[in-house]
Design an enzyme around this catalytic site. Structure first.
Site, mmCIF file in Angstrom:
data_model
loop_
_atom_site.group_PDB
_atom_site.id
_atom_site.type_symbol
_atom_site.label_atom_id
_atom_site.label_comp_id
_atom_site.label_asym_id
_atom_site.label_seq_id
_atom_site.Cartn_x
_atom_site.Cartn_y
_atom_site.Cartn_z
ATOM 1 N N ASP A 261 0.832 -1.221 0.030
ATOM 2 C CA ASP A 261 0.003 0.023 0.059
ATOM 3 C C ASP A 261 0.948 1.257 -0.218
ATOM 4 O O ASP A 261 1.807 1.318 0.850
ATOM 5 C CB ASP A 261 -0.787 -0.135 1.309
ATOM 6 C CG ASP A 261 -1.998 0.756 1.186
ATOM 7 O OD1 ASP A 261 -3.138 0.550 0.447
ATOM 8 O OD2 ASP A 261 -2.070 2.238 1.515
ATOM 9 N N LEU A 262 0.709 2.303 -0.910
ATOM 10 C CA LEU A 262 1.168 3.432 -0.960
ATOM 11 C C LEU A 262 0.874 4.462 0.569
ATOM 12 O O LEU A 262 -0.262 4.656 0.169
ATOM 13 C CB LEU A 262 1.237 3.972 -2.270
ATOM 14 C CG LEU A 262 1.497 2.991 -3.455
ATOM 15 C CD1 LEU A 262 1.271 4.064 -4.646
ATOM 16 C CD2 LEU A 262 3.140 2.766 -3.275
ATOM 17 N N ASP A 304 -4.421 2.550 -4.505
ATOM 18 C CA ASP A 304 -2.916 2.414 -4.387
ATOM 19 C C ASP A 304 -2.601 1.178 -3.918
ATOM 20 O O ASP A 304 -1.455 1.125 -2.923
ATOM 21 C CB ASP A 304 -2.661 3.517 -3.475
ATOM 22 C CG ASP A 304 -3.074 3.485 -2.357
ATOM 23 O OD1 ASP A 304 -3.980 2.964 -1.991
ATOM 24 O OD2 ASP A 304 -2.634 4.555 -1.268
#
Ligand code: C2E
Ligand code: CA
Ligand code: CA
Length: 657
Positions: A261-262, A304
């Protein structure tokens, strides 16, 4: 007219499929035609052998049959050939000429040999001409031009010849021959037209089939690919995961299932716009796919979030190494046109078969590990462990208990005072949720709020808490204000906002007595929706406080865009303020920023006098913390309105505002 007649004898050049189909059909029929020609000629030659010269009964038939044999063999070979459309059309054209040539030869020979022999032999020649012509027309059904040419050069000369003989029988034979041939040519034309249409339909069907196969391939491709990044999508990831698990099970191998996950992506998206956000995701996906040294499958699962399936040994070490490498390259600065952005990445990993054996379990555990990675340290990789398993079991237990809870009975609110140190008085209270479950006991709000958010129970919970909040406020003097905490899901749900609005109006409580506290992280989870909800609440007349400031993204860009009335500095910075210059400087920066924005700030978590004085020294007089008062049940707050509230440690006399 001339054109029409010409077209009857020509082979169209613009119908390649028709030409190929004609050639295929003819290659099966023309060998039979030559066989008939040879045998019928041989029979006539034989019956005339005693009457006609050798030239007509031996040499000419032999030469004629030889040519027929050559042609027969060449057509026989054509059966399995696949010539080009041009070659096919060429062959058809030559067949028209050759048919006319053969017809002429046959007529010439038949007319020449006719006078020899008696009436039976003559009848044989007439029969030979008629029946052979009909047979040839029949065999040439699929090439109308050839059938027509052959019919003309045989039937006309013979009909004229027979008619001129002056014999009634022969004239009748001539008329017969013309009639039968005409009818045959007519039916042949109809058949040829139908054949033509059939070929066209077949070609169209094939085209439709090819197109539908192409579309279905394309659909399959799009159904499995993420349209933005071109990476495999969520659907493909699940299919691949199922197959990878079966393979690993069969071969007794291990797998690492990872979720990435960004961190900070949403802020980029909200601040710079979706096109910059998209460009960042494309760049991130490119970076991920440069990992050639690993046997890994990667996909974009949505937003994301990315996933990977790594073939690895049974130790989690290689999965950790891979996760770290991935997070490192994702952390490098993104230059997107005129913008540059920094985001980090967190990674959660679950191992097959050690952690779980099904796709659902592995993903649940990887998700929990990711959640831990985000909570512990940004940019880290966490592998699911037995300790996490224990925690997760507890979360499930909480979840179950929460689902079955009698929320109205089990939930309550504690209130903690917020004071103005300079004036020595309480200015407000913060409502803090408490859950006393008969099954799991007292559960801290930080735990059950998260659980409620994850299991979609948060709305129900918020409604119960807010109703209690309003009923407490209703009992207190009208100048008392209090704050209520809203979570990320609350902010993203227009329904909750409307419910809150309706509840306030129904209660008759002045909205200006209510402060809604929202955290930076909750706002950034979906900035646009949060902005809408906050604007709605503010328009109602309530105030908005930004909670835990400094722990999230702390970007001035969005602080400016939010309708804020207060900012609460997180206790993390207050903890060290009296002994760390760095902590003091950070708090000073935030206090200055608030002053510039014209927004009051509140220091949270003030536990000691030293901290309180350091905070006041910087210029922040609004404080909250154990030093002034712990959160207490609402009934105890009620007592404060009768007595004056005195801090136990400081003996400072605090009056209620
Ligand atoms: P928060 O909004 O930052 O609330 C303040 C938390 O800090 C409270 O913990 C409070 O008891 C604690 N606290 C206050 N003074 C001090 C201090 O001097 N030292 C220390 N160490 N802690 C102090 P609590 O009640 O456990 O709440 C934890 C979090 O749970 C809250 O953090 C808030 O984010 C969430 N929460 C609590 N009630 C609600 C609610 O009704 N709705 C939602 N959505 N979240 C809530
Ligand atoms: Ca709060
Ligand atoms: Ca707080």
């Amino acid at each position: 007219m001339f054109k029409k007649i010409k077209s009857l004898f020509s082979v169209p050049t613009n119908k390649p499929d028709l030409a190929l189909s004609q050639l295929l059909a003819l290659s099966k029929q023309i060998p039979l035609l030559y066989f008939l020609l040879i045998s019928n000629t041989a029979f006539v030659a034989y019956t005339h052998f005693a009457f006609a010269p050798l030239f007509l009964t031996v040499y000419m038939p032999t030469a004629f049959s030889s040519i027929c044999i050559v042609r027969l063999v060449s057509w026989w070979k054509m059966r399995h050939a696949t010539p080009s459309a041009d070659k096919a059309a060429q062959r058809l054209r030559s067949t028209v000429y050759i048919s006319a040539g053969f017809g002429l030869l046959m007529s010439a020979w038949g007319l020449t040999i006719f006078p020899y022999g008696g009436p039976e032999e003559k009848a044989h020649v007439a029969f030979f001409m008629a029946i052979t012509t009909i047979a040839c027309i029949f065999c040439l059904t699929h090439l109308r031009a050839a059938a027509l040419a052959l019919a003309l050069v045989t039937v006309i000369p013979f009909a004229i010849h027979f008619a001129l003989l002056g014999s009634t029988v022969m004239t009748a034979v001539a008329i017969n021959m013309v009639l039968v041939s005409s009818v045959m040519i007519y039916t042949l034309s109809i058949h040829f037209g139908e054949f033509n249409t059939m070929v066209e339909q077949k070609v169209n069907l094939e085209k439709t089939y090819i197109e539908s196969v192409r579309l279905s391939n394309e659909n399959h491709k799009f159904a499995n690919l993420d349209s933005l990044t071109g990476m495999p999508n969520r659907r493909r990831f699940f299919a691949e995961l199922g197959a990878a698990i079966s393979g690993a099970e069969r071969n007794k191998k291990a797998l690492a299932v990872g979720l990435i996950d960004l961190d900070g992506f949403k802020a980029v998206n909200d601040l710079y716009g979706h096109s910059i956000g998209d460009a960042l995701l494309v760049e991130a996906s490119k970076r991920m796919q440069t990992h050639k040294n690993w046997s890994v499958f990667m996909a974009r699962l949505g937003g994301d979030e990315f996933g990977f399936i790594l073939q690895c040994d049974h130790h989690a070490q290689s999965a950790i190494k891979f996760g770290r490498e991935l997070c490192e390259i994702l952390r490098l600065q993104y230059v997107l046109g005129d913008f540059s952005a920094d985001v980090s990445a967190s990674c959660g990993v679950a191992m097959f078969p050690d952690n779980g054996k099904t796709a659902e379990k592995l993903l649940e555990y990887a998700d929990y590990a990711l959640y831990q990675a985000k909570a512990e340290a940004t940019g880290g990789t966490v592998v699911f462990t037995p300790k996490h398993h224990e925690q997760l079991r507890f979360v499930h237990q909480i979840n179950q208990a929460l689902r079955n809870a009698d929320l109205v009975k089990e939930l309550s609110l504690d209130f903690q005072p917020i004071i103005d140190k300079a004036k020595g008085k309480i200015v407000s209270f913060e409502a803090l949720a408490r859950w006393n479950s008969p099954i799991v006991g007292q559960v801290p709000p930080a735990t059950f709020i998260v659980t409620a958010e994850r299991s979609n129970l948060i709305d129900k919970l918020t409604y119960v808490l807010f109703d209690k909040f309003l009923s407490h406020l209703a009992e207190w003097p009208e100048h008392i204000t209090a704050s209520f905490n809203l979570s990320a899901r609350n902010l993203a749900s227009p329904e909750t906002a409307l419910h809150i609005l309706a509840a306030v109006q129904k209660s008759g409580i002045a909205p200006k007595r209510i402060v809604f506290e929202v955290t930076e992280t909750a706002v950034m989870a979906d900035f646009d929706r949060a902005l809408k909800t906050l604007t709605l609440l503010r328009n109602l007349g309530a105030s908005i406080a930004l909670d835990d400031f400094g722990t999230g993204y702390s970007s001035l860009g969005y602080v400016h865009r939010l309708p804020l009335d207060k900012i609460k500095i997180d206790r993390e910075f207050i903890l060290e303020i009296h002994q760390s210059e760095k902590a003091k400087n950070i708090v000073r920066t935030v206090v200055d920023m608030c002053r510039n924005l014209g927004v009051p700030c509140i220091a949270e978590g003030v536990e000691t006098e030293a901290q309180a004085q350091a905070v006041q020294g910087i210029g922040c007089t609004l404080m909250q913390g154990y030093f002034f008062g712990r959160p207490v049940p609402a009934c105890e707050i009620g007592k404060l309105f009768e007595l004056e509230f005195v801090t136990k440690r400081q003996k400072n006399r605090l009056r209620i505002a």
